[in-house]
Write a protein that holds these residues in place. Structure first.
Motif, PDB file in Angstrom:
ATOM      1  N   ASP A 136       1.184  -1.467   0.704  1.00  0.00           N
ATOM      2  CA  ASP A 136      -0.012  -0.155   0.069  1.00  0.00           C
ATOM      3  C   ASP A 136       1.066   1.001  -0.013  1.00  0.00           C
ATOM      4  N   GLY A 137       0.966   2.025  -0.745  1.00  0.00           N
ATOM      5  CA  GLY A 137       1.698   2.958  -0.478  1.00  0.00           C
ATOM      6  C   GLY A 137       2.688   3.350  -1.137  1.00  0.00           C
ATOM      7  N   GLN A 138       3.186   2.622  -2.136  1.00  0.00           N
ATOM      8  CA  GLN A 138       4.300   2.250  -2.197  1.00  0.00           C
ATOM      9  C   GLN A 138       5.648   2.727  -3.380  1.00  0.00           C
ATOM     10  N   LEU A 139       4.513   3.332  -4.426  1.00  0.00           N
ATOM     11  CA  LEU A 139       4.923   4.012  -5.600  1.00  0.00           C
ATOM     12  C   LEU A 139       4.688   4.777  -5.718  1.00  0.00           C
ATOM     13  N   ALA A 192      -8.543  -0.249 -11.243  1.00  0.00           N
ATOM     14  CA  ALA A 192      -8.525   1.684 -11.144  1.00  0.00           C
ATOM     15  C   ALA A 192      -8.260   1.303  -8.899  1.00  0.00           C
ATOM     16  N   LYS A 193      -9.136   0.363  -7.864  1.00  0.00           N
ATOM     17  CA  LYS A 193      -8.245   0.686  -7.300  1.00  0.00           C
ATOM     18  C   LYS A 193      -7.222   0.153  -6.613  1.00  0.00           C
ATOM     19  N   GLU A 194      -6.519  -0.816  -7.478  1.00  0.00           N
ATOM     20  CA  GLU A 194      -5.664  -1.883  -7.203  1.00  0.00           C
ATOM     21  C   GLU A 194      -4.371  -0.657  -7.839  1.00  0.00           C
ATOM     22  N   LEU A 195      -4.523   0.023  -8.540  1.00  0.00           N
ATOM     23  CA  LEU A 195      -3.861   0.682  -9.094  1.00  0.00           C
ATOM     24  C   LEU A 195      -3.678   2.627  -7.722  1.00  0.00           C
ATOM     25  N   ALA A 196      -4.651   3.094  -7.561  1.00  0.00           N
ATOM     26  CA  ALA A 196      -5.061   3.888  -6.154  1.00  0.00           C
ATOM     27  C   ALA A 196      -4.018   2.980  -4.648  1.00  0.00           C
ATOM     28  N   ARG A 197      -5.001   2.337  -5.067  1.00  0.00           N
ATOM     29  CA  ARG A 197      -4.353   1.999  -3.496  1.00  0.00           C
ATOM     30  C   ARG A 197      -2.290   1.330  -3.576  1.00  0.00           C
ATOM     31  N   VAL A 198      -1.427   0.724  -4.769  1.00  0.00           N
ATOM     32  CA  VAL A 198      -0.376   1.038  -4.336  1.00  0.00           C
ATOM     33  C   VAL A 198       0.256   2.456  -4.696  1.00  0.00           C
ATOM     34  N   LEU A 199       0.001   2.954  -5.079  1.00  0.00           N
ATOM     35  CA  LEU A 199       0.490   4.991  -5.458  1.00  0.00           C
ATOM     36  C   LEU A 199       0.960   5.287  -4.084  1.00  0.00           C
ATOM     37  N   ALA A 200       1.564   5.779  -4.304  1.00  0.00           N
ATOM     38  CA  ALA A 200       2.080   6.260  -2.355  1.00  0.00           C
ATOM     39  C   ALA A 200       1.439   8.045  -2.804  1.00  0.00           C
ATOM     40  N   PRO A 201       1.284   8.538  -1.771  1.00  0.00           N
ATOM     41  CA  PRO A 201       0.721   9.606  -0.902  1.00  0.00           C
ATOM     42  C   PRO A 201       1.503  10.997  -1.793  1.00  0.00           C
ATOM     43  N   GLU A 257     -15.830  14.149 -22.523  1.00  0.00           N
ATOM     44  CA  GLU A 257     -17.846  14.351 -22.337  1.00  0.00           C
ATOM     45  C   GLU A 257     -18.049  13.435 -23.386  1.00  0.00           C
ATOM     46  N   ALA A 258     -17.997  14.637 -24.493  1.00  0.00           N
ATOM     47  CA  ALA A 258     -18.575  14.790 -26.272  1.00  0.00           C
ATOM     48  C   ALA A 258     -17.843  14.029 -26.848  1.00  0.00           C
ATOM     49  N   CYS A 259     -16.947  13.515 -26.085  1.00  0.00           N
ATOM     50  CA  CYS A 259     -16.725  12.415 -27.750  1.00  0.00           C
ATOM     51  C   CYS A 259     -17.301  10.659 -27.562  1.00  0.00           C
ATOM     52  N   GLU A 260     -16.902  10.370 -29.184  1.00  0.00           N
ATOM     53  CA  GLU A 260     -16.725   9.392 -29.250  1.00  0.00           C
ATOM     54  C   GLU A 260     -16.024   7.694 -28.635  1.00  0.00           C
ATOM     55  N   TYR A 261     -14.811   7.801 -29.017  1.00  0.00           N
ATOM     56  CA  TYR A 261     -14.450   6.964 -28.275  1.00  0.00           C
ATOM     57  C   TYR A 261     -12.920   8.408 -28.644  1.00  0.00           C
ATOM     58  N   GLY A 262     -12.184   9.477 -27.804  1.00  0.00           N
ATOM     59  CA  GLY A 262     -11.345   9.525 -28.126  1.00  0.00           C
ATOM     60  C   GLY A 262     -10.573   8.442 -26.724  1.00  0.00           C
ATOM     61  N   CYS A 263      -9.261   9.152 -26.214  1.00  0.00           N
ATOM     62  CA  CYS A 263      -8.320   8.833 -25.712  1.00  0.00           C
ATOM     63  C   CYS A 263      -7.888  10.130 -24.446  1.00  0.00           C
ATOM     64  N   GLY A 264      -8.258   9.558 -23.391  1.00  0.00           N
ATOM     65  CA  GLY A 264      -8.126  10.235 -22.005  1.00  0.00           C
ATOM     66  C   GLY A 264      -7.039  10.205 -21.746  1.00  0.00           C
ATOM     67  N   LEU A 265      -6.200  11.075 -21.293  1.00  0.00           N
ATOM     68  CA  LEU A 265      -4.702  10.925 -20.897  1.00  0.00           C
ATOM     69  C   LEU A 265      -4.524  11.857 -19.326  1.00  0.00           C
ATOM     70  N   PHE A 266      -4.907  10.978 -18.255  1.00  0.00           N
ATOM     71  CA  PHE A 266      -5.145  11.964 -17.176  1.00  0.00           C
ATOM     72  C   PHE A 266      -3.729  11.970 -16.230  1.00  0.00           C
ATOM     73  N   GLU A 267      -3.227  13.204 -15.885  1.00  0.00           N
ATOM     74  CA  GLU A 267      -1.907  13.064 -14.824  1.00  0.00           C
ATOM     75  C   GLU A 267      -3.240  13.385 -13.287  1.00  0.00           C
ATOM     76  N   MET A 268      -2.627  12.361 -12.126  1.00  0.00           N
ATOM     77  CA  MET A 268      -3.628  12.074 -11.076  1.00  0.00           C
ATOM     78  C   MET A 268      -2.080  12.019  -9.615  1.00  0.00           C
ATOM     79  N   THR A 269      -2.354  12.576  -9.233  1.00  0.00           N
ATOM     80  CA  THR A 269      -1.569  12.634  -7.780  1.00  0.00           C
ATOM     81  C   THR A 269      -2.475  11.983  -6.318  1.00  0.00           C
ATOM     82  N   LYS A 270      -1.961  11.965  -5.655  1.00  0.00           N
ATOM     83  CA  LYS A 270      -2.653  11.133  -4.456  1.00  0.00           C
ATOM     84  C   LYS A 270      -2.522  12.025  -3.420  1.00  0.00           C
TER      85      LYS A 270
END
Length: 181
Positions: free
Chosen positions: A67-70, A100-109, A168-181
């Motif tokens: 948990d929170g290692q990466l 998604a929950k597993e990726l969030a679990r291993v992400l460090a604060p 939201e308006a796309c039919e088939y786009g590719c979302g690029l999300f940069e997120m921080t925990k």
């Protein structure tokens, strides 16, 4: 192409001491590993001996990290396939949500998650992928903050910083999300 460019440049700008990627393009890993040591996790382990690349055989639904290692983690165009049987995996209707929950679990604060997924009108294309509205994706990653949303739109154009409403308006786009925990 654009998602690999996006990740490679973000890692070059941020210069993390190491990076973990879950199942993304091996071509991209070849590039990023030239300047940041990269652990590449896939259930089909990469069989190479290359400086800076550390292959690990594992399942995204049960990652071999605490948990929170990466502190630096990516998963590009992968989790929308989980649980659809595309790669011989079992059928799991909520596979993307579990991943998604597993990726969030291993992400460090304070850690960074770089994620790409199909965005647009929500649907499942059987044995291929799931497409989600950007707001649905954000709800899957509760507790993470979006630092930037980029988009490859329906026309194949890269928008480095986009409003979620465009995705939201796309039919088939590719979302690029940069997120921080």
């Amino acid at each position: 192409f654009y998602q690999a460019v996006w990740l490679a440049r973000r890692l070059a700008d941020l210069t993390p001491p190491s990076h973990v990627d879950i199942g993304s393009s091996i071509g991209m890993i070849a590039v990023t590993s030239a300047y940041v040591p990269t652990i590449f996790v896939d259930y089909r382990p990469l069989k190479v001996e290359v400086k800076g690349v550390f292959p690990v055989a594992a399942n995204l639904l049960t990652l071999p990290f605490g948990d929170g290692q990466l502190s630096s983690l990516s998963c590009l165009h992968v989790i929308e396939h989980i649980g659809l049987g595309r790669y011989g995996d079992p059928l799991i209707p909520k596979g993307t949500h579990i991943a998604a929950k597993e990726l969030a679990r291993v992400l460090a604060p304070g850690g960074k998650l770089f994620l790409s997924m199909p965005v647009g009108r929500e649907r499942t294309q059987f044995n291929a992928q799931r497409i989600f509205r950007p707001l649905t994706i954000l709800a899957m990653f509760e507790g993470l903050r979006v630092e930037n949303f980029g988009l490859i739109d329906d026309g194949g154009n890269l928008i480095q910083t986009a409003e979620l409403s465009i995705g939201e308006a796309c039919e088939y786009g590719c979302g690029l999300f940069e997120m921080t925990k």
